[in-house]
Design an enzyme around this catalytic site. Structure first.
Site, PDB file in Angstrom:
ATOM      1  N   ASN A 156      55.775  38.798  39.684  1.00  0.00           N
ATOM      2  CA  ASN A 156      56.495  39.135  38.128  1.00  0.00           C
ATOM      3  C   ASN A 156      54.630  39.314  37.353  1.00  0.00           C
ATOM      4  OD1 ASN A 156      56.428  37.751  35.030  1.00  0.00           O
ATOM      5  ND2 ASN A 156      57.382  36.402  35.597  1.00  0.00           N
TER       6      ASN A 156
ATOM      7  N   ARG B 174      60.137  41.386  38.318  1.00  0.00           N
ATOM      8  CA  ARG B 174      60.424  41.394  37.236  1.00  0.00           C
ATOM      9  C   ARG B 174      59.978  42.088  35.978  1.00  0.00           C
ATOM     10  NH1 ARG B 174      57.281  37.703  32.266  1.00  0.00           N
ATOM     11  NH2 ARG B 174      59.225  38.416  30.668  1.00  0.00           N
TER      12      ARG B 174
ATOM     13  N   HIS C 117      64.590  37.894  27.285  1.00  0.00           N
ATOM     14  CA  HIS C 117      64.476  36.338  28.238  1.00  0.00           C
ATOM     15  C   HIS C 117      65.902  36.241  29.364  1.00  0.00           C
ATOM     16  CE1 HIS C 117      61.684  34.092  25.688  1.00  0.00           C
ATOM     17  NE2 HIS C 117      60.886  34.271  26.644  1.00  0.00           N
TER      18      HIS C 117
ATOM     19  N   ARG D 237      53.234  34.684  18.296  1.00  0.00           N
ATOM     20  CA  ARG D 237      54.320  36.425  17.947  1.00  0.00           C
ATOM     21  C   ARG D 237      54.663  35.033  16.045  1.00  0.00           C
ATOM     22  NH1 ARG D 237      56.899  37.752  22.916  1.00  0.00           N
ATOM     23  NH2 ARG D 237      55.302  36.823  24.138  1.00  0.00           N
TER      24      ARG D 237
ATOM     25  N   GLU E  60      62.682  31.139  36.735  1.00  0.00           N
ATOM     26  CA  GLU E  60      62.752  32.863  36.753  1.00  0.00           C
ATOM     27  C   GLU E  60      62.428  33.759  38.495  1.00  0.00           C
ATOM     28  OE1 GLU E  60      60.000  32.954  33.000  1.00  0.00           O
ATOM     29  OE2 GLU E  60      61.745  34.846  32.675  1.00  0.00           O
TER      30      GLU E  60
END
Ligand code: AMP
Length: 383
Positions: A7, A74, A163, A224, A368
């Site tokens: 990842n 990923r 996501h 963000r 994940e």
């Protein structure tokens, strides 16, 4: 069967190694090793290639002469082409590389790791799993911007959503908790980590989501901004900002960092509880916007059976969840305060709404890496 998951984040490389029982491929396997290389580009680790060398060195020790049977990667942006996991070959790597400009922080490290891993283990099947692909089912009214069509045709400017791997995984766990088949599950899933998004799921498919062309749209996040009037960007360009300055303003110097001075949710909630007004306001701004998005997604999925919270904040921050749920009162949601306090750092999902809540609220830990390993195994097949 041994499945390695890589990842690659913008400045980190995480790995996890799982052993799967071939008779129970959907059971998630057993995690036998994991690790992370951080501060890539900001420390003695110059880039993801060097990070990959560190990871493969650590793995060689764990494996002791054995080899992995498959590698799952990923990849953040799969554009319109990748609607599901893809078996890697050179053409696929080049196609992913062409999407780099859509996700300049995240895709290039992913591509570097894909290249390094296929060089290191040329005989091992490797699979890319995309954050965007769960959102391939977004209906056009949800993915179109009200911009001239040419921008879509020429540059692919549309909403993609992110996501997806986490949302899909957590959504399936939520359906299990409710005892409904995934194909009949309608819900709102909020992945609240350093990056944050809300997705509306209707009949097990994504029908709306808060992130758009990039993972910048939508909620207030760690660093963000989420939504701002695009007019602000035009204004700042006229004031002398250039693309790089805007990029770092919106991606690195906004969100909780701008509002509260940093992006550690635990410290922010503690400061707010101690009377710090900046921290209090930051939490109110974030919770207000999140509640608005959850309401919108409740409508988009034509009525949610559950609101699901996951990610570092969703899974661990009882004070932020409580603040959010008081704002969701008009949806008929009511909080079980004791269950909410209990839900921190769990391995399993927990209901934090009262029995008379019109919509159930579930806290479900995401995984994940497990989801990527299972998707990899599903594509590669068992021996
Ligand atoms: P993620 O990106 O999913 O790893 O989530 C990172 C976010 O989760 C950061 O804002 C952390 O401050 C927050 N977080 C992690 N653990 C906790 C905790 N125990 N309490 C509150 N926030 C937490």
């Amino acid at each position: 069967m041994l499945v390695l998951v890589l990842n690659a984040g913008s400045s980190s490389l995480k790995y996890s190694l799982r052993r799967f029982d071939p008779t129970q491929p959907g059971a998630g396997g057993v995690k036998i090793a994991k690790g992370i290389v951080e501060q890539i580009g900001e420390s003695e680790v110059a880039d993801h290639l060097q990070a990959f060398d560190i990871v493969s060195g650590e793995l060689a020790e764990v494996l002791g002469g054995r080899t992995v049977d498959a590698v799952g990667h990923r990849v953040v942006h799969g554009g319109e082409r990748f609607t599901g996991p893809a078996l890697i070959d050179n053409e696929i790597i080049r196609a992913i590389e062409q999407l780099n400009e859509l996700a300049p922080l995240h895709n290039p490290p992913g591509v570097q790791c894909l290249r390094a891993a296929t060089r290191a283990w040329p005989k091992v099947p490797q699979v890319a799993v995309f954050d965007t692909s769960f959102h391939r089912t977004l209906p056009e009214p949800a993915w179109r911007y009200a911009l001239p069509d040419e921008l879509y045709r020429r540059y692919g400017i549309r909403r993609y959503g992110f996501h997806g791997t986490s949302v899909h995984y957590v959504g399936q766990r939520a359906a299990e908790m409710l005892g409904v088949p995934w194909e009949k599950f309608d819900g709102v899933i909020a992945h609240l980590g350093n990056g944050a998004s809300v997705t509306a799921v209707k009949h097990g498919r994504s029908v709306d989501t808060s992130m758009g062309f990039t993972p910048l749209e939508g909620l207030v996040m760690g660093t963000r901004s989420g939504d701002v009037d695009p007019g602000v960007l035009v204004f700042l360009l006229r004031k002398g900002y250039d693309a790089d300055k805007l990029d770092s303003l919106l991606n690195r110097d906004s969100g909780f960092k701008a509002l509260a001075g940093h992006n550690d949710m635990r410290a922010i909630t503690e400061a707010a509880a101690a009377g710090n007004e900046e921290a209090e306001l930051a939490l109110e701004i974030a919770a207000h916007r999140l509640a608005r998005y959850i309401g919108g997604c409740h409508v988009a999925c034509t009525g949610a059976q559950a609101v699901v919270l996951t990610g570092g904040i969703g899974e661990n921050s009882a004070p932020f969840r409580a603040r959010l749920l008081t704002k969701l009162g008009p949806l008929g949601i009511s909080l079980d305060a004791a269950a909410n306090e209990e839900a921190t750092g769990m391995d399993e999902g927990l209901r934090i709404s009262t029995p008379d809540s019109v919509i159930e609220v579930l806290v479900i830990p995401t995984d994940e890496e497990r989801a990527i390993a299972e998707a990899t195994l599903a594509l590669v097949g068992l021996p």
